[in-house]
Design an enzyme around this catalytic site. Sequence first.
Site, mmCIF file in Angstrom:
data_model
loop_
_atom_site.group_PDB
_atom_site.id
_atom_site.type_symbol
_atom_site.label_atom_id
_atom_site.label_comp_id
_atom_site.label_asym_id
_atom_site.label_seq_id
_atom_site.Cartn_x
_atom_site.Cartn_y
_atom_site.Cartn_z
ATOM 1 N N LYS A 129 1.029 -1.205 0.025
ATOM 2 C CA LYS A 129 0.115 0.040 -0.097
ATOM 3 C C LYS A 129 0.934 1.294 -0.215
ATOM 4 O O LYS A 129 2.001 1.089 0.550
ATOM 5 C CB LYS A 129 -0.981 -0.086 1.272
ATOM 6 C CG LYS A 129 -2.018 0.915 1.171
ATOM 7 C CD LYS A 129 -3.106 -0.006 0.308
ATOM 8 C CE LYS A 129 -4.587 0.915 0.166
ATOM 9 N NZ LYS A 129 -5.571 0.005 -0.036
ATOM 10 N N ASP A 169 -7.182 4.042 -4.466
ATOM 11 C CA ASP A 169 -7.657 4.065 -3.293
ATOM 12 C C ASP A 169 -8.333 5.630 -2.792
ATOM 13 O O ASP A 169 -8.593 6.325 -3.865
ATOM 14 C CB ASP A 169 -6.681 3.750 -2.072
ATOM 15 C CG ASP A 169 -7.263 3.318 -0.649
ATOM 16 O OD1 ASP A 169 -7.865 2.038 -0.721
ATOM 17 O OD2 ASP A 169 -7.567 3.888 0.274
HETATM 18 P P1 NDP Z 1 -13.012 7.617 -2.884
HETATM 19 O O1 NDP Z 1 -11.909 8.800 -2.348
HETATM 20 O O2 NDP Z 1 -13.691 7.604 -3.854
HETATM 21 O O3 NDP Z 1 -14.026 8.122 -1.805
HETATM 22 C C1 NDP Z 1 -14.177 8.254 -0.204
HETATM 23 C C2 NDP Z 1 -15.292 8.371 0.280
HETATM 24 O O4 NDP Z 1 -15.139 8.392 1.699
HETATM 25 C C3 NDP Z 1 -15.710 9.876 -0.102
HETATM 26 O O5 NDP Z 1 -17.305 9.904 0.156
HETATM 27 C C4 NDP Z 1 -15.052 10.596 1.199
HETATM 28 O O6 NDP Z 1 -15.861 11.915 1.637
HETATM 29 C C5 NDP Z 1 -15.401 9.581 2.463
HETATM 30 N N1 NDP Z 1 -14.292 9.867 3.594
HETATM 31 C C6 NDP Z 1 -12.942 9.621 3.211
HETATM 32 N N2 NDP Z 1 -12.343 10.011 4.344
HETATM 33 C C7 NDP Z 1 -13.318 10.267 5.125
HETATM 34 C C8 NDP Z 1 -13.394 10.677 6.579
HETATM 35 N N3 NDP Z 1 -12.008 10.543 7.296
HETATM 36 N N4 NDP Z 1 -14.439 10.716 7.470
HETATM 37 C C9 NDP Z 1 -15.489 10.686 6.680
HETATM 38 N N5 NDP Z 1 -15.807 10.195 5.189
HETATM 39 C C10 NDP Z 1 -14.608 9.954 4.631
HETATM 40 O O7 NDP Z 1 -12.551 6.287 -2.224
HETATM 41 P P2 NDP Z 1 -12.884 4.919 -2.335
HETATM 42 O O8 NDP Z 1 -14.488 4.719 -2.601
HETATM 43 O O9 NDP Z 1 -12.111 4.347 -3.520
HETATM 44 O O10 NDP Z 1 -12.480 4.310 -1.031
HETATM 45 C C11 NDP Z 1 -13.455 4.159 0.034
HETATM 46 C C12 NDP Z 1 -12.951 3.000 1.087
HETATM 47 O O11 NDP Z 1 -13.068 1.713 0.241
HETATM 48 C C13 NDP Z 1 -11.600 3.043 1.845
HETATM 49 O O12 NDP Z 1 -11.542 2.647 2.981
HETATM 50 C C14 NDP Z 1 -10.673 2.344 0.760
HETATM 51 O O13 NDP Z 1 -9.673 1.912 1.534
HETATM 52 C C15 NDP Z 1 -11.671 1.284 0.355
HETATM 53 N N6 NDP Z 1 -11.384 0.246 -0.785
HETATM 54 C C16 NDP Z 1 -11.331 0.950 -1.926
HETATM 55 C C17 NDP Z 1 -11.216 0.071 -3.065
HETATM 56 C C18 NDP Z 1 -11.047 0.647 -4.600
HETATM 57 O O14 NDP Z 1 -11.038 -0.111 -5.250
HETATM 58 N N7 NDP Z 1 -11.106 1.973 -4.602
HETATM 59 C C19 NDP Z 1 -10.878 -1.135 -2.886
HETATM 60 C C20 NDP Z 1 -10.898 -1.922 -1.511
HETATM 61 C C21 NDP Z 1 -11.308 -0.991 -0.372
HETATM 62 P P3 NDP Z 1 -15.206 13.075 1.117
HETATM 63 O O15 NDP Z 1 -15.500 13.398 -0.361
HETATM 64 O O16 NDP Z 1 -15.772 14.348 1.677
HETATM 65 O O17 NDP Z 1 -13.904 13.078 1.326
HETATM 66 O O1 2IT Z 2 -7.824 -1.402 -0.850
HETATM 67 C C1 2IT Z 2 -7.785 -2.057 -1.947
HETATM 68 O O2 2IT Z 2 -8.078 -3.347 -2.050
HETATM 69 C C2 2IT Z 2 -7.784 -1.209 -3.047
HETATM 70 N N1 2IT Z 2 -7.697 0.019 -2.718
HETATM 71 C C3 2IT Z 2 -7.567 -2.032 -4.303
HETATM 72 C C4 2IT Z 2 -6.273 -2.049 -4.704
HETATM 73 C C5 2IT Z 2 -5.754 -2.646 -6.143
HETATM 74 O O3 2IT Z 2 -4.648 -2.936 -6.369
HETATM 75 O O4 2IT Z 2 -6.483 -2.770 -6.881
#
Ligand code: NDP
Ligand code: 2IT
Length: 448
Positions: A129, A169
């Site tokens: 990461k 992420d």
């Molecule tokens: P994005 O940046 O697309 O979206 C993040 C969302 O979470 C936004 O709505 C944001 O609000 C909110 N957020 C972020 N930080 C905070 C906080 N401290 N308090 C409250 N709300 C918060 O990220 P993703 O959708 O990609 O990721 C979301 C989660 O999923 C994370 O935990 C990530 O690690 C996990 N994840 C992502 C993957 C991926 O493929 N993208 C894969 C597996 C897991 P705001 O717009 O106000 O910042």
């Molecule tokens: O938390 C996760 O699994 C991710 N942000 C996706 C990682 C990836 O390599 O697609």
Amino acid sequence: MKNRAIDLDTFMQEVKLRNPGETEFHQAVQEVAEDIIPFVNQFPHYNHASILERMIEPDRIVSFRVSWEDDEGKIRVNRGYRVQYNSAIGPYKGGLRFHPTVNQSVLKFLGFEQVFKNSLTTLPMGGGKGGSDFDPKGKSDREVMRFCQSFMTELHKHIGPNRDVPAGDIGVGAREIGYLFGQYKRLENEFTGTLTGKSLEFGGSLIRTEATGYGTVYFMELMLNHREDSIKDKVVAISGSGNVAQYAAEKVIQLGGKVVTMSDSSGFIHDPDGIDEEKLAFIIDLKTVKRGRIEEYAKKYGCEFYQGKKPWQMACDIALPCATQNEICLQDAQTLVENGVMAIAEGANMPTYIDAIHLFHEHKILYAPGKASNAGGVAVSGLEMSQNSQRLSWSRKELDERLQTIMSRIHEQCLKYGDEGDFVDYVKGANLAGFVKVADAMLAYGVV
Ligand code: NDP
Ligand code: 2IT
């Protein structure tokens, strides 16, 4: 000399001493250690080889300065990282997070969880990461571009298609991956699949954008089907409104559930009529194109916005935390239980505190940890790597089928290690299944 049986408290004291102040990392290790320690004590060949002690130590951590120039000509400095956690079963693989809260503890917790998650996908991927404390919010596209180029100018020395393959992420989506990949290609003078989550024109995979959210909902459906139930007609509370939340909502709607909340870091909206496909299209445009705030949804559709609050106060059958770590505390869990929640699947990484997980278990509520339920994203990243190696692209139908197959294999692995008759402990199932594959590979390599 052989190791003695490990004791959880002593083990955690040692982890805290060796990694001072890294509270998120301690939490992620504790969650795993609660299941793995009894297991390695039962199968001492793991314990005698100190496998758990080796697995909690990253292979290496790279930390570097990222200097860049803002639109006013001011020089800014951020810190960049890549935590290369474990490559026992494949190249390091995992996302990059750009958010002001990023520090070594956050990236170590994410990297550690990624090792188990990637093992569960059944694909050959190690765990890593990275990211930066850079905040893309409020920055112009050109500022984001200059930051990404500077970040990659250092990171490119440490990554490669067979070494380490980053992706997105929080704060890293299609725009950032484009800038990062463009700079990587320039520096290496090679077109390889070194990043995933790329756009379709330059080697991206269909379904990758949707994969984490879809996969989380597929996993929820598998848990419910196992109890002869389904998502249809269930009331669903979702947190977040980013990539994962958007496509979790889309799949819930497609399966006949009713999504009543979404949120961002300012608060949540509650739409008792349900967010339908048209309203979701508004949210996707608001968040990915206009980069606006979720409060604007409440204004447009005349529903309630709860400033500074989390969605868990609203009654729901299903909760899908899809924002960030530690967003469900014990009190939130108590409220969810009192309001009759039946199942939780984590789209985010470690959104639930350990005492809240214990409460769900006490009440025999279906609870899927992120390392199992959100693994669909990295799984389709793995499929993007396969397509890039073959220089081919597979169809949407084929990729969606593969994603569904992978999610059901993860579910089966959780049952194998976590089925306790009247209840499935998905945390234990995911931890043990994820552990065994990596541990056996490490044993084969000798003392490394
Ligand atoms: P994005 O940046 O697309 O979206 C993040 C969302 O979470 C936004 O709505 C944001 O609000 C909110 N957020 C972020 N930080 C905070 C906080 N401290 N308090 C409250 N709300 C918060 O990220 P993703 O959708 O990609 O990721 C979301 C989660 O999923 C994370 O935990 C990530 O690690 C996990 N994840 C992502 C993957 C991926 O493929 N993208 C894969 C597996 C897991 P705001 O717009 O106000 O910042
Ligand atoms: O938390 C996760 O699994 C991710 N942000 C996706 C990682 C990836 O390599 O697609």
